[in-house]
Scaffold this motif. Structure first.
Motif: not given
Length: 657
Positions: A510-532
């Protein structure tokens, strides 16, 4: 002694129903480490013995497993059956209670399942005030557990308990956001895991006695709602499971994963889904959903799920729940034609439901106000503007079952997202509402499996409030949290995988911003995370630019290549979700997949000397080659990565050759 054996471990019980040994096969060949010497001062022997299951009369001071109102229970052993696992029958001659204790190893695993059946064989009603499923006696004082709240579930937590009591649980009629019903006790390199297969109110209690022995009790929570058995009636507890590992907490995780895979009805690779909630919320229209479906199909998505807002009266969270009829104003061409249009795009179709709930502003509530939980004549409380249906009633059970049957029979629905967005607040102390509700929940889920075996069922409860071993066995995927922000979600999934397998872990990009850790991360980061786990997308992809869509297309294709390894592979967690060394290794036969993230910082962006981060892999063949490296190098030194401001995650595919 009676010994039952799992894949690599054994469990031995003595004729006094005390634990003799639990550990690797052969551990019982020697003096029992649970035996004690010396005198018991000011207590009974049962308070410090490694007794498997104890009534109040046997263990009155340090925590019994079974208690009834007005009585101090004792019992005698009637019989032991060792034919299939282990079964011991006991009787209390005063009340007439007959208690059967059960032990068995789940086939092919080292997880021992235990439960109890209590029958009132006496002439008068008996009220049970405490009903444990099992007690496990272990060594070690270091307790690991999963805590949290909504949007911060599955936070790894720990406490050292040299003496005294530690307890977690839920009194909400649902597993809950605050704790997961599983604990681990560490003793050096060895670890013991205890979990409970129950989706209602529960408790797990850890006691360390005066001699330093640790006893873990698990079972339903009956506070304020005792169970009364009339003559001839019986009650059976949920299953409590225990597992021993010589490989620490990660070894326990792998044991839990193997157990959950064995109980799954289907381990074929999960489809890539798109869910429309974050893109449209309640503003569901046929045209808007089809625009999202068209974009999703172009990315390689396989299943399109319409979330909340598709049924009559559902324009916000104030109305509609209970009236599960597609809204003709939102689907003017007919809902069936809309579903066909989604499928014409090469997608399977999925739908969100919340079957146990009703809004005060609904036709169902107007027709059946008696179907919701009430506390006498007291005012009723709403959470998210809704009431909870009393699923323990047979007429409510039939309504929920028939409603879902009707939807799944009327439309080609391949995916059902079952949500649960409020706990129970009203109750009647004289009735076992919790037990009746959860038993009928399981009846509905079991019915769906039998009547609609091709439908994938996702379990959701305002995020991860209904994740437990029972739901893991009755659903195909589970939703860990509503928080999909990258660094927040990484911590949530890291904790989830300590007890629950990746084939269960639904995860969205998703494009959600962090609630507890708002540091930016890439779209690649989000995909690797969801691929887990099980890959999904929840962003408004109609707003993504060409580069973002190309990135998504590439990641979905990469995930499809490796999802069988992620679903069925052995999991090893590397590093931590608070550092630049953070990875999960999945190993299946000759294939290795490593999902890696930079959850920490950078090393100076090459402005000062630095070295590659190394991810040490596990359980490889040291003499074989995996890609460009030997197995020995990957285990002893590690897979090299060099994070940059734009390269913050990756998915590595290695094959032994």
């Amino acid at each position: 002694m009676w010994t039952i054996t799992g894949a690599t471990t054994e469990y031995t019980v003595g004729d006094d129903l005390g634990l003799i040994a639990w550990g690797p096969i052969g551990v019982s060949d020697g003096p029992s480490p649970y035996a004690f010497h010396g005198r018991v001062q000011y207590m009974l022997e049962g308070d410090v013995a490694a007794v498997e299951y104890a009534p109040t009369g046997l263990r009155p001071f340090l925590g019994a497993d079974l208690a009834v109102a007005g009585e101090s229970l004792t019992w005698r052993l009637v019989s032991v059956d060792h034919a299939d696992g282990l079964r011991a029958s006991l009787a209390d001659d005063v009340t007439g209670l007959v208690v059967d204790l059960f032990w068995r190893f789940a086939p092919g695993t080292d997880v021992i399942e235990r439960w109890v059946s209590v029958r009132n064989g006496g002439p008068a009603p008996v009220t049970i005030t405490r009903l444990g499923s099992a007690a496990f006696t272990v060594f070690g004082h270091d307790i690991s557990y999963l805590s949290g709240q909504w949007s911060q579930e599955f936070t790894p937590s720990s406490v050292r308990l040299p003496r005294g009591r530690f307890e977690i649980g839920s009194g909400q009629g649902v597993t809950g956001h605050q704790f997961s019903p599983v604990v681990a006790i560490s003793h050096g390199r060895a670890a013991y895991g205890i979990g409970l297969a129950w989706s209602g109110s529960w408790q797990i209690t850890v006691d360390v006695d005066t001699a330093g022995l640790t006893r873990v009790r698990a079972g339903r929570a009956l506070d304020g709602a005792p169970i009364t058995l009339a003559p001839g009636e019986s009650v059976t507890t949920p299953v409590a499971s225990g597992v021993y590992s010589a490989d620490g907490l990660d070894g326990l995780a792998r044991q839990w994963h193997a157990y959950e895979r064995g109980r799954s009805r289907d381990l074929t690779p999960r489809k890539v889904i798109y869910n429309s909630w974050e893109a449209t919320t309640f503003d569901v229209t046929a045209d808007g959903q089809l625009a999202l479906a068209t974009a999703a199909a172009a990315l390689g998505v396989e299943t399109f799920v319409v979330d909340d807002g598709w049924f009559v009266g559902r324009h916000d969270d104030h109305g509609g729940l209970g009236d599960w009829t597609p809204d003709p104003a939102k689907f003017p061409g007919g809902f069936g034609a809309f579903v066909s249009a989604v499928r014409d795009r090469g997608l399977e179709f999925g739908l969100w439901v919340e079957p146990e709930m009703v809004n005060p502003k609904s036709a169902l509530y107007a027709a059946h106000p008696d179907w919701v939980y009430r506390a006498g004549g007291r005012p009723m409380s709403t959470i998210r503007n809704q009431y909870l249906l009393n699923l323990g009633r047979e007429d409510v059970f039939e309504f929920v079952r028939d409603t879902l049957d009707g939807l799944l029979s009327s439309y080609p629905i391949a995916y059902l997202k079952w949500d649960f967005n409020r706990p129970r607040t009203e109750s009647a102390p004289a009735a076992d509402l919790d037990g009746a509700h959860i038993r009928n929940l399981y009846r509905v889920l079991d019915h769906l499996r039998n009547a609609h075996p091709s439908v994938t069922v996702e379990g959701c409860a305002a995020g991860g409030a209904r994740v437990d071993l029972a739901m893991a066995a009755r659903t195909d995927v589970l939703w860990p949290s509503d928080n999909t922000a990258p660094l927040d979600r990484l911590r949530i999934q890291w904790g989830f995988l300590s007890a629950y397998a990746p084939h269960l872990m639904s995860s969205w990009v998703t494009d959600a911003q962090g609630m507890f850790d708002s540091r930016e991360r890439s779209l690649n980061f989000r995909f690797v995370l969801a691929c887990a786990g099980v890959l999904g997308i929840g962003a408004d992809i109609t707003r993504w630019n060409e580069h973002e869509r190309a990135t998504a297309t590439d990641w979905i294709a990469r995930y499809k290549r490796v999802r069988d390894v992620i679903m069925r592979g052995t999991v090893t967690r590397i590093g931590s979700p608070t550092s630049s060394r953070c990875a999960i290794q999945y190993t299946l036969d000759d294939r290795v997949v490593v999902a890696a993230w930079n959850a920490g910082g950078l090393d100076g962006r090459d402005g000062v000397p630095g070295r590659d981060i190394r991810l040490p892999l596990h359980s490889l063949d040291p003499a074989a080659r995996y890609g460009d490296y030997s197995g020995a190098h990957l285990m002893a030194v590690g897979l090299p990565v060099r994070w940059t401001p734009t390269y913050d995650a990756d998915l590595f595919e290695l094959r032994r050759r």
